[in-house]
Scaffold this active site. Structure first.
Site, PDB file in Angstrom:
ATOM      1  N   LYS A 170      -8.247  -1.468  -5.516  1.00 45.13           N
ATOM      2  CA  LYS A 170      -7.815  -1.084  -4.674  1.00 45.13           C
ATOM      3  C   LYS A 170      -6.351  -1.040  -4.202  1.00 45.13           C
ATOM      4  CE  LYS A 170      -6.851  -0.139   0.055  1.00 45.13           C
ATOM      5  NZ  LYS A 170      -6.804   1.122   0.519  1.00 45.13           N
ATOM      6  N   LYS A 239       3.789  -4.328   1.493  1.00 45.71           N
ATOM      7  CA  LYS A 239       2.875  -5.382   0.999  1.00 45.71           C
ATOM      8  C   LYS A 239       2.021  -4.935  -0.236  1.00 45.71           C
ATOM      9  CE  LYS A 239      -1.187  -5.517   2.570  1.00 45.71           C
ATOM     10  NZ  LYS A 239      -2.293  -5.810   3.470  1.00 45.71           N
TER      11      LYS A 239
END
Lengths: 295, 295
Positions: A170, A239
């Protein structure tokens, strides 16, 4: 299927709604209770606490970051204490590989099962149940989650029995999206300086070698120099690139392009752009070239 | 149409052949004469010199670099002296924006017409007449060249009346291809270190957000870690990124990703990889991560 659901943000809410639409029972918790209540009209039940949502045999979590999930599982949310033996925690958030590894170990120790199943797609894709699900974990548990994946996504990729591998994939996928944004940002800045009409250039690209959804979605934002509506904010982009760099460092993989992109997000943060869409990194290339916003 | 053709390399030879197949007369010149003679069986005529090829009303050039084209037009090739007034030089090579600008001025001064029409596609696409043509120049002249473009390509994009803009677009497109190679190189190195099977990862990418021809073509080379057959050599990749940086500098556009890619090609040159395909830059990410070649 009876599922607990924790996290009803931009992504979690439409996903839980699609689970209800597919005929499943959903016991939903959200920090802001009103978002859970908004599911009641469609048959959703409200769990007052994360621990209450964790009474279901399958608990899905879809929250913003590592800190939120740690608090829910290990902290005041008390999910690790509450989740029945043999029950499954399927984590769909984009979290660090390190936390995913820690969750796999903690759930195993508690006699519970951990599946990692992050998704690709923006909120529009979540609403349309068109997400792509990357699922890793014990095969039997992944199979048990399949009805849930089918309700929220258009396809599930089962990649490994080792749950944290799903998080690596991911994060790597998000890095590839950010790379596309960066490269298009630079390319459009250059051709604009030579008088090329950006939409005409986008048509050329998407009609030839660059015809993927990632090119069309982000190319349209960049060609119009308009980053609305905000689907995925700058701090989340920052992030994710930080997490991909951490996963890469821990496996000894230098990623020069990811480092360049990390600096782009830091630049946006330094300039008060934290509420903008992450595709705004493309505007930096234009600004650096002295181009004014087109909007 | 009667066309002169100069340059019968990996790209030029199949393009000239497709022009013959489409029923046009071709008067072809190549530095190594035997390659021009190989077209005789299909009806091609051999021009002993560039100047002889330039007796046609439309002259197409498809050569390796700036130096080769300068020699042909301004140097010993004497094309500028020979090309009739009103005749068209259509330059299909990937050359610098600066040379394209110089050609436009020189041909105009000589009463000739200059069209810039570089192409996208590897030799396989040239053979299949599936190139994408980017054509810029005086509209009437571009229209006159259309039968030639139709014979070699699947689509023509007419982008500007200013010929050198076509070269900016071509170089920018090659930069976007190289960016895709670099980002995939880093991504595959990372997931390989986590035990993911590269072909399975490629299937995930190309079945979801990354389904463009550029992803499939280069993703396959990178997933197999096999850069054969060589379609486009390292020094040509280096040349193109150098030219895109020059075009960007002259228009004051910083391109940090293009600079990173430039260093990748320089690294390959330093390590004796000049006969490899340019996609080999992807192997650097794997090597830097300590991964041995899979082949």
């Amino acid at each position: 299927m009876k599922a607990g659901w924790i996290g009803l943000g931009n992504m979690g809410l439409p996903m839980a709604r699609n689970l209800l639409k597919a005929g499943h029972e959903v016991l939903a918790h959200n920090r802001t209770r009103s978002r859970a209540e908004s599911l009641q009209a469609e048959g959703g039940k409200v769990a007052a606490t994360p621990a209450e949502a964790a009474t279901a045999p399958i608990l899905a979590t879809m929250v913003a970051d590592d800190q939120a999930l740690e608090e829910i599982i290990f902290g005041s949310g008390k999910v690790l204490e509450t989740l029945p033996r043999g029950a499954i925690h399927v984590s769909m958030s984009t979290i660090s590989v390190a936390l995913s590894r820690r969750l796999a170990a903690a759930h195993a120790k508690a006699g519970q099962v951990y599946v990692s199943a992050p998704v690709f797609g923006r909120p529009e894709a979540a609403m349309a149940a068109k997400l792509f699900v990357v699922a890793c974990g014990p095969p039997e548990a992944v199979r048990a989650c399949q009805p849930l994946f089918d309700a929220v996504g258009q396809r599930t990729f089962v990649m490994s029995e080792d749950a944290p591998v799903a998080n690596v994939i991911k994060l790597t996928g998000n890095f590839l999206i950010a790379s596309t944004i960066e490269s298009f940002g630079e390319a459009f800045a250059l051709v604009r300086k030579y008088g090329v009409e950006p939409k005409q250039f986008l048509d050329l690209l998407t009609s030839s070698l660059f015809s993927a959804p990632v090119h069309k979605t982000y190319g349209t934002l960049i060609a119009e120099d308009k980053y609305q509506p905000v689907g995925f904010k700058v701090p989340l982009g920052l992030k994710d690139v930080r997490l991909v760099l951490a996963a890469a460092e821990s496996a000894s993989v230098p990623l020069p392009l990811a480092n360049l992109i990390h600096d782009r997000f830091v630049t946006l943060m330094a300039n008060g752009m934290q509420d903008s869409d992450w595709a705004t990194i493309a505007r930096l290339a234009a600004e650096n070239a002295g181009l004014k916003p087109m909007g």
